[in-house]
Design a protein around this motif. Structure first.
Motif, PDB file in Angstrom:
ATOM      1  N   VAL A 153      40.884  37.855  51.044  1.00 47.38           N
ATOM      2  CA  VAL A 153      41.288  39.172  51.662  1.00 47.38           C
ATOM      3  C   VAL A 153      41.997  38.710  53.160  1.00 47.38           C
ATOM      4  O   VAL A 153      41.627  37.982  53.821  1.00 47.38           O
ATOM      5  CB  VAL A 153      40.341  39.978  52.051  1.00 47.38           C
ATOM      6  N   ASN A 208      42.276  47.749  47.607  1.00 49.58           N
ATOM      7  CA  ASN A 208      41.529  48.291  48.578  1.00 49.58           C
ATOM      8  C   ASN A 208      41.105  49.372  48.730  1.00 49.58           C
ATOM      9  O   ASN A 208      40.539  50.147  49.635  1.00 49.58           O
ATOM     10  CB  ASN A 208      42.223  47.881  50.121  1.00 49.58           C
ATOM     11  N   ASN A 263      44.430  45.969  54.219  1.00 50.54           N
ATOM     12  CA  ASN A 263      43.722  44.835  53.460  1.00 50.54           C
ATOM     13  C   ASN A 263      44.624  44.193  52.399  1.00 50.54           C
ATOM     14  O   ASN A 263      44.966  44.977  51.579  1.00 50.54           O
ATOM     15  CB  ASN A 263      42.189  45.089  53.262  1.00 50.54           C
ATOM     16  N   PRO A 271      44.000  42.370  49.212  1.00 48.85           N
ATOM     17  CA  PRO A 271      42.911  41.529  48.439  1.00 48.85           C
ATOM     18  C   PRO A 271      43.576  40.786  47.387  1.00 48.85           C
ATOM     19  O   PRO A 271      44.479  41.390  46.715  1.00 48.85           O
ATOM     20  CB  PRO A 271      41.845  42.573  48.160  1.00 48.85           C
ATOM     21  N   ALA A 296      37.297  43.884  49.369  1.00 47.41           N
ATOM     22  CA  ALA A 296      38.464  44.526  49.584  1.00 47.41           C
ATOM     23  C   ALA A 296      38.613  45.759  50.274  1.00 47.41           C
ATOM     24  O   ALA A 296      39.400  45.979  51.143  1.00 47.41           O
ATOM     25  CB  ALA A 296      39.094  44.820  47.889  1.00 47.41           C
TER      26      ALA A 296
END
Length: 937
Positions: free
Chosen positions: A541, A782, A434, A436, A512
């Motif tokens: 995200v 994350n 991810n 974010p 996140a």
């Protein structure tokens, strides 16, 4: 007039200089107090002692420069603008007895702090101490109290505090917040938005507006600091600095100056370069007769004209050549750098170029001139004339073909996307990939326009709305019909101020860490939180399979342009993307299907043969057999490093290469390995069609960095430069294919080929430029770590910093912070003496040296007399039932362990063992091994 004549004859108070022409003749003596920002003085009686109150520094400066300052000025109180020491010294030289610097907003009844600047003081004036009845707090972003030397926001309270803004409860709640430090029920403070810090002497140093920080080409820049350096130069009467750029395009620094007669702009720019790092020196300049001012005399930034006068010094005036190639290449430079007047000796990296622009330069040369100019050549041939010669030499060589738009409804994933899909299958529910971002938007936000802009970018870029599914032996990407949204909007304004921030922080952390469904076709999430009418939080995200750092920069640029158009009620101003993610994946697989891949691998195989497989960094805890993804970020301060840019230029390098070399030296010393393997990201956007593409294009290159033979830092930098240029020249091979071809030994506890990554921090979402809004990024993780160490360096207002991501299961945050301090000292020493071997540069603080050399070597300190066996027996007598030993074989109390060892000792003695008789001990590491050693002793 009759009533005023008596008053004026004794106290001579005049409230505005422009009105003094009416009342001046009535002033027969006494002190004339002038309360004004105007410049027209009128006629003053020669005997009057003049006091200037509430005069902006620019007005006072104009009085001094124009010779208009009355002869009998006794006191000058300056307010409303930043006061420079040069003006104070000029006023003292004119005979002014007292010069005071006053600071304060109207929300705290005009003045809150002040200081009288002593004659002869060479320092820049502070804004002083709080005035009687005023409280001044320096607070951090979460309302925490900050200590001496730490920059933060100035908050004011006390007797002069206003009740708020009439008829604007939302803005009042935002700026007038609870004072949790006074101990008084209901007390509040006003958030000024100004950045200050306490000095040791108890005075406040003004650092600029909190909303005057900009980010240009990845560098965080405090405009106030640049303006202060500009104003301090000889020949500069006034100056302003700002970020300039076309909407949706790259921005650069611009400067506006008012120069003294006989001062040349080129001289000012050259002097500024001696004081500031290269990235802080504006590239565009406008010379004005006067800076635009508001009616009360403050700088009116909105009326600064568009920069059209460019900085004249370009690193040389020699012509690049008169041929077609020279003219076209000069035009490409001007297009990318946003300037003209470039000479043949102009250095690409000295006039504003950087690594990302180098990639675009190579792409434009391929498009316009039909020549493949590798990144390595851009760095090796830095001047315009050298690049013209290099392009001429390479004419006729094969050129990378264009990426075609195929209009496919589905297609193969790229090699990088395929790897991320397999990793997701191995660890479903992981948020490791991810990307974010948490942003604070301050100002009037059009929520509908922002949501529409986000939906539009989803429609524009297929990667954000594609499903990734198994297809035969590979992975397929299939765009869906998702049009973006709905985008959740959460109203947190009903909560208390402190609770709002905490809830928004938790919301960001949750988003996140929430995994994506790669088969669902929604790979962008956005959540908007309303904290107050003038304050919003935005959490974004994106899954890495849909984009990379450069993609986020593209998205920020497009959202900015779309928001601006939608707020104005206009349609999208953006042309459709040239290609999509599927087009690039097909093109990539076509290019790497034949001779190109074989040729590239032919360079990589021998280059990486025999390279170390593991980076042996000392851990706080043993590493498990399974890769632990838990991670965290630490912000490490490397220092201002004022000589870094000039040192890099002198060695034909860039700040990135200097920092990479110092990072390699740090890893080598921490691990004790002469060679270290480091990954570094490459944007991999070599074709112009890919510049505006949102997709996972970034490739990670493997660098084999050697500190063998105790090189000096200059020699190590030369090695690192050659290694990076070689890797860039062969950077077409995706990391996934390289791992597949080289087949390194795998471990579930570590990543193959390298375990450390180094790069420069990308601008990403913080490049949002939304009209009427100040955008500020906040840290958001994350919760994972892809590698043992991922380090991203950037420049902040206080100097160079590094964000270090580490595996929390192996290293504590305090260890990473200690390494960061060692890195800063190592880098500082390397720049000071680049010929000293990097293994001999001191990286210890005095406290650490004392600990290592004295405290930890004081073997007589605190140890009881006698042998180890005697110490053990004393513990048996004092704590017989306490746990003495535990491990895989169980645990033993002191009395139990004593009985065990005594029994074994008797057996050894019966076998003839005595003093000076050797006994072989063969055990696995266990509690029994310790008992056996005690028995032998």
């Amino acid at each position: 007039e009759g009533e005023l004549s008596g008053v004026l004859a004794s106290t001579s108070v005049c409230f505005d200089l422009s009105v003094f022409e009416l009342f001046g003749p009535l002033c027969s003596g006494g002190t004339v107090v002038l309360v004004s920002d105007a410049l027209a003085l009128g006629e003053l009686p020669a005997s009057a002692a003049v006091r200037l109150v509430n005069t902006v520094p620019s007005a006072a400066s104009a009085l001094v420069a124009g010779g208009l300052l009355p002869a009998l000025v006794e006191t000058v109180n300056l307010a409303g603008e930043v006061l420079r020491g040069e003006l104070v010294r000029a006023l003292h030289a004119k005979g002014v007895r007292r010069v005071a610097n006053l600071y304060g907003p109207s929300e705290d009844t005009t003045y809150s702090t002040g200081v009288e600047v002593d004659r002869g003081d060479e320092r820049e004036p502070t804004i002083g101490r709080p005035l009687p009845g005023t409280r001044a707090l320096v607070l951090g972003p979460r309302g925490e109290l900050l200590g001496v030397g730490v920059p933060g926001e100035l908050c004011l309270g006390g007797a002069g505090l206003a009740r708020g803004y009439w008829g604007r409860p939302g803005l009042t709640a935002e700026r007038f917040v609870a004072d949790g430090w006074s101990g008084e029920s209901g007390a509040r403070v006003y958030r000024t938005g100004d950045r200050v810090r306490w000095l040791v002497a108890g005075e406040l140093e003004y650092l600029g507006r909190g909303d005057q920080q900009v980010k240009v080409r990845g560098f965080r820049i405090e405009l106030g600091e640049v303006e202060a350096a500009l104003a301090a130069l000889a020949g500069v009467r006034e100056g302003a600095v700002g970020a300039w750029g076309a909407p949706g395009g790259e921005r650069e620094l611009a400067g506006w100056v008012v120069l003294a007669e006989g001062t040349a702009l080129a001289e000012v720019v050259a002097a500024l370069r001696e004081r500031l790092p290269a990235h802080l020196v504006p590239g565009r300049w406008v010379e004005l007769a006067a800076l635009p001012r508001t009616p009360n005399g403050k700088l009116d930034r909105a009326r600064l004209p568009a920069p059209s006068v460019e900085e004249g010094e370009r690193g040389g005036s020699a012509a690049a050549g008169e041929g077609v190639v020279a003219q076209l290449l000069s035009g490409i430079w001007g297009e990318l750098l946003g300037r003209g007047g470039l000479g043949g000796e102009s250095d690409f990296f000295a006039v504003g170029g950087h690594s990302l622009l180098a990639v675009r330069l190579a792409s434009r040369v391929r498009e316009v001139l039909g020549v493949e100019l590798p990144l390595a050549s851009v760095f090796a041939h830095r001047t315009l004339a050298e690049q013209v010669a290099e392009v001429e030499r390479r004419r006729g060589e094969a050129v990378l073909p264009a990426i075609e738009r195929r209009g496919l409804s589905a297609g193969p994933a790229s090699f990088g996307q395929e790897r991320l899909w397999f990793l997701d299958q191995l660890a479903p529910g992981s948020a490791l990939y991810n990307m974010p971002a948490s942003l604070r938007l301050t100002g009037e936000l059009d929520v509908a326009a922002l949501c529409s802009a986000l939906s539009e970018v989803v429609c524009r870029h297929q990667a954000l709305r594609s499903r990734f599914v198994a297809h035969g032996a590979g992975v397929w990407q299939e765009p869906t019909g998702w049009r973006g949204g709905p985008w959740p909007v959460v109203d947190l304004s009903v909560l208390e101020e402190g609770e709002r921030r905490e809830v928004f922080h938790r919301l960001g952390s949750t988003e996140a860490r929430r995994p994506f469904d790669l088969a669902g076709g929604r790979l962008l999430r956005a959540t908007l939180a309303r904290l107050s009418p003038q304050d919003h939080g935005l959490v974004l995200v994106v899954h890495h399979i849909a984009g990379d750092g450069a993609s986020l920069t593209v998205l920020a640029r497009e959202v900015s342009a779309l928001y601006r158009a939608f707020v104005a009620g206009e349609p999208s101003p953006l042309a459709p993307p040239a290609v999509q993610s599927i087009d690039h994946a097909v093109w990539q697989r076509e290019q790497l299907g034949g001779e190109l891949l074989a040729g590239e691998l032919g360079w990589w195989r021998p280059h990486l043969a025999g390279a170390p497989e593991v980076l042996e960094l000392p851990g706080d805890r043993p590493r498990g057999g399974v890769l632990d993804e838990a991670g965290g970020w630490r912000r490490l301060a490397l220092g201002p490093l004022p000589g870094l840019e000039s040192f890099a230029r002198s060695r034909g390098a860039t700040p990135y290469l200097v920092l990479l070399a110092s990072f390699a030296a740090l890893l080598s010393r921490l691990s004790g390995q002469e060679e270290v393997m480091v990954g570094t990201p490459l944007a991999n956007r070599r074709r112009p069609e890919s510049e505006g593409l949102v997709a996972f294009l970034v490739n990670t290159l493997v660098l084999r960095l050697s500190a063998a033979g105790e090189p000096g830092f200059g020699a190590l930098l030369s090695r690192v430069r050659q290694e990076v240029l070689g890797a860039w020249a062969h950077g077409d091979v995706p990391l996934e294919r390289l791992v597949e071809e080289l087949a390194p030994r795998r471990s579930r506890g570590q990543t193959p080929l390298f375990q450390a990554v180094f790069g420069l921090q990308a601008e990403t979402w913080e490049g949002l430029a939304l009209p009427g809004l100040a955008v500020r990024g906040e840290p958001l993780s994350n919760g994972g770590a892809k590698f043992d160490a991922t380090v991203l360096a950037e420049v902040s207002e206080s100097g160079w910093v590094a964000w270090w991501e580490h595996r929390t299961g192996v290293w504590d945050a305090t260890t990473i912070e200690r390494w960061g301090r060692a890195w800063a000292r190592l880098l500082e020493g390397a720049l000071a003496d680049p010929e000293t071997p990097v293994t001999r540069i001191s990286w210890l603080s005095e406290a650490e040296r004392q600990q290592l050399l004295v405290e930890w070597n004081d073997t007589a300190s605190g140890l009881p007399p006698g042998t180890a066996v005697g110490m053990f027996e004393r513990q048996v007598g004092m704590r017989p039932e306490a746990v003495a030993l535990s491990g895989a074989g169980g645990w033993w109390s002191y009395s139990g362990l004593d009985a065990w060892t005594e029994a074994w000792a008797r057996e050894l003695a019966s076998a003839g063992v005595g003093p000076e008789v050797r006994v072989g001990v063969a055990f696995e590491r266990s509690v029994a091994m310790v008992a056996a050693l005690l028995a032998v002793w």
